[in-house]
Design a protein around this motif. Sequence first.
Motif, PDB file in Angstrom:
ATOM      1  N   GLN A  39     -19.139  16.729   7.129  1.00 19.07           N
ATOM      2  CA  GLN A  39     -19.724  18.099   7.951  1.00 19.07           C
ATOM      3  C   GLN A  39     -20.336  17.360   9.046  1.00 19.07           C
ATOM      4  OE1 GLN A  39     -21.699  21.010   5.809  1.00 19.07           O
ATOM      5  NE2 GLN A  39     -21.081  22.569   7.439  1.00 19.07           N
ATOM      6  N   ALA A  40     -19.718  17.636   9.912  1.00 19.53           N
ATOM      7  CA  ALA A  40     -20.763  17.496  11.418  1.00 19.53           C
ATOM      8  C   ALA A  40     -21.553  18.487  11.888  1.00 19.53           C
ATOM      9  CB  ALA A  40     -19.629  16.901  12.490  1.00 19.53           C
ATOM     10  N   ASN A  83     -12.872   2.045   8.419  1.00 19.04           N
ATOM     11  CA  ASN A  83     -12.903   0.770   9.486  1.00 19.04           C
ATOM     12  C   ASN A  83     -12.663   1.648  10.966  1.00 19.04           C
ATOM     13  OD1 ASN A  83     -12.943  -0.938   7.405  1.00 19.04           O
ATOM     14  ND2 ASN A  83     -10.668  -0.948   7.104  1.00 19.04           N
ATOM     15  N   SER A  84     -12.604   0.801  11.873  1.00 18.62           N
ATOM     16  CA  SER A  84     -12.460   1.607  13.098  1.00 18.62           C
ATOM     17  C   SER A  84     -13.253   2.636  13.523  1.00 18.62           C
ATOM     18  CB  SER A  84     -11.117   1.514  13.455  1.00 18.62           C
ATOM     19  OG  SER A  84     -10.426   0.443  13.341  1.00 18.62           O
ATOM     20  N   LEU A  85     -14.446   2.774  12.842  1.00 15.92           N
ATOM     21  CA  LEU A  85     -14.969   4.099  12.963  1.00 15.92           C
ATOM     22  C   LEU A  85     -15.371   4.427  14.600  1.00 15.92           C
ATOM     23  CD1 LEU A  85     -17.824   3.320  10.421  1.00 15.92           C
ATOM     24  CD2 LEU A  85     -16.559   5.386  10.414  1.00 15.92           C
ATOM     25  N   LYS A  86     -15.357   5.764  14.839  1.00 20.14           N
ATOM     26  CA  LYS A  86     -15.587   6.328  16.109  1.00 20.14           C
ATOM     27  C   LYS A  86     -16.466   7.276  16.131  1.00 20.14           C
ATOM     28  CE  LYS A  86     -10.407   6.601  16.539  1.00 20.14           C
ATOM     29  NZ  LYS A  86      -9.122   7.462  16.465  1.00 20.14           N
ATOM     30  N   PRO A  87     -17.054   7.645  17.319  1.00 25.38           N
ATOM     31  CA  PRO A  87     -18.172   8.607  17.200  1.00 25.38           C
ATOM     32  C   PRO A  87     -17.928   9.876  16.730  1.00 25.38           C
ATOM     33  CG  PRO A  87     -18.226   7.451  19.485  1.00 25.38           C
ATOM     34  CD  PRO A  87     -16.885   7.105  18.703  1.00 25.38           C
ATOM     35  N   GLU A  88     -16.787  10.204  16.807  1.00 28.05           N
ATOM     36  CA  GLU A  88     -16.429  11.533  16.045  1.00 28.05           C
ATOM     37  C   GLU A  88     -16.517  11.573  14.631  1.00 28.05           C
ATOM     38  OE1 GLU A  88     -14.825   9.954  18.743  1.00 28.05           O
ATOM     39  OE2 GLU A  88     -12.703  10.256  18.185  1.00 28.05           O
ATOM     40  N   ASP A  89     -16.516  10.205  13.945  1.00 30.41           N
ATOM     41  CA  ASP A  89     -16.664  10.287  12.918  1.00 30.41           C
ATOM     42  C   ASP A  89     -17.987  10.525  12.072  1.00 30.41           C
ATOM     43  OD1 ASP A  89     -14.542   7.294  12.853  1.00 30.41           O
ATOM     44  OD2 ASP A  89     -13.991   9.439  12.010  1.00 30.41           O
ATOM     45  N   THR A  90     -19.039  10.941  13.028  1.00 29.30           N
ATOM     46  CA  THR A  90     -20.370  11.072  12.638  1.00 29.30           C
ATOM     47  C   THR A  90     -20.613  12.363  11.944  1.00 29.30           C
ATOM     48  OG1 THR A  90     -21.251   9.853  14.534  1.00 29.30           O
ATOM     49  CG2 THR A  90     -22.649  11.512  13.527  1.00 29.30           C
ATOM     50  N   ALA A  91     -21.082  12.248  10.614  1.00 36.40           N
ATOM     51  CA  ALA A  91     -21.175  13.403   9.939  1.00 36.40           C
ATOM     52  C   ALA A  91     -21.936  13.227   8.384  1.00 36.40           C
ATOM     53  CB  ALA A  91     -19.585  14.004   9.398  1.00 36.40           C
ATOM     54  N   MET A  92     -22.172  14.121   7.881  1.00 40.51           N
ATOM     55  CA  MET A  92     -22.523  13.915   6.386  1.00 40.51           C
ATOM     56  C   MET A  92     -21.363  13.943   5.566  1.00 40.51           C
ATOM     57  SD  MET A  92     -25.515  13.725   4.457  1.00 40.51           S
ATOM     58  CE  MET A  92     -26.777  14.842   5.482  1.00 40.51           C
ATOM     59  N   TYR A  93     -21.183  12.980   4.673  1.00 40.94           N
ATOM     60  CA  TYR A  93     -19.902  12.717   3.873  1.00 40.94           C
ATOM     61  C   TYR A  93     -20.476  13.027   2.236  1.00 40.94           C
ATOM     62  CZ  TYR A  93     -17.585  10.532   7.432  1.00 40.94           C
ATOM     63  OH  TYR A  93     -16.756  10.196   8.716  1.00 40.94           O
TER      64      TYR A  93
END
Length: 124
Positions: A39-40, A83-93
């Motif tokens: 959840q971002a 892997n290959s993380l992107k800024p849009e992967d920023t979130a609480m997991y």
Amino acid sequence: QVELVESGGGSVQAGGSLRLSCAASGYSSSRYCMAWFRQAPGKQREAVANINRAGITTYADSVKGRFTISKDNAKNTLYLQMNSLKPEDTAMYYCAAAVFCPLYWWREDGYKYWGQGTQVTVSS
């Protein structure tokens, strides 16, 4: 009592990698369907990946080819290699578990047990 505890989050630059862990207690992970959600800020929680009792995996289109879900039944632990993380992967997991995999694996209401979450921040 079923408990899920996530760890492994942190801050990383775009293109980097992180591995999240979800330690399960109170039940055997081999007998449960498990998943990762995220959840971002300002957005709804969304499904990331799912692994069923047989070890068959499913991924959201946004993470296919970059993320890998796996579990170690001996350690009762679920993993998410990112892997290959992107800024849009920023979130609480969050990790989640259910006795039976829901018909629609991406629906959060199909999972009964949830962890507290671990924050992942990807900078550009």
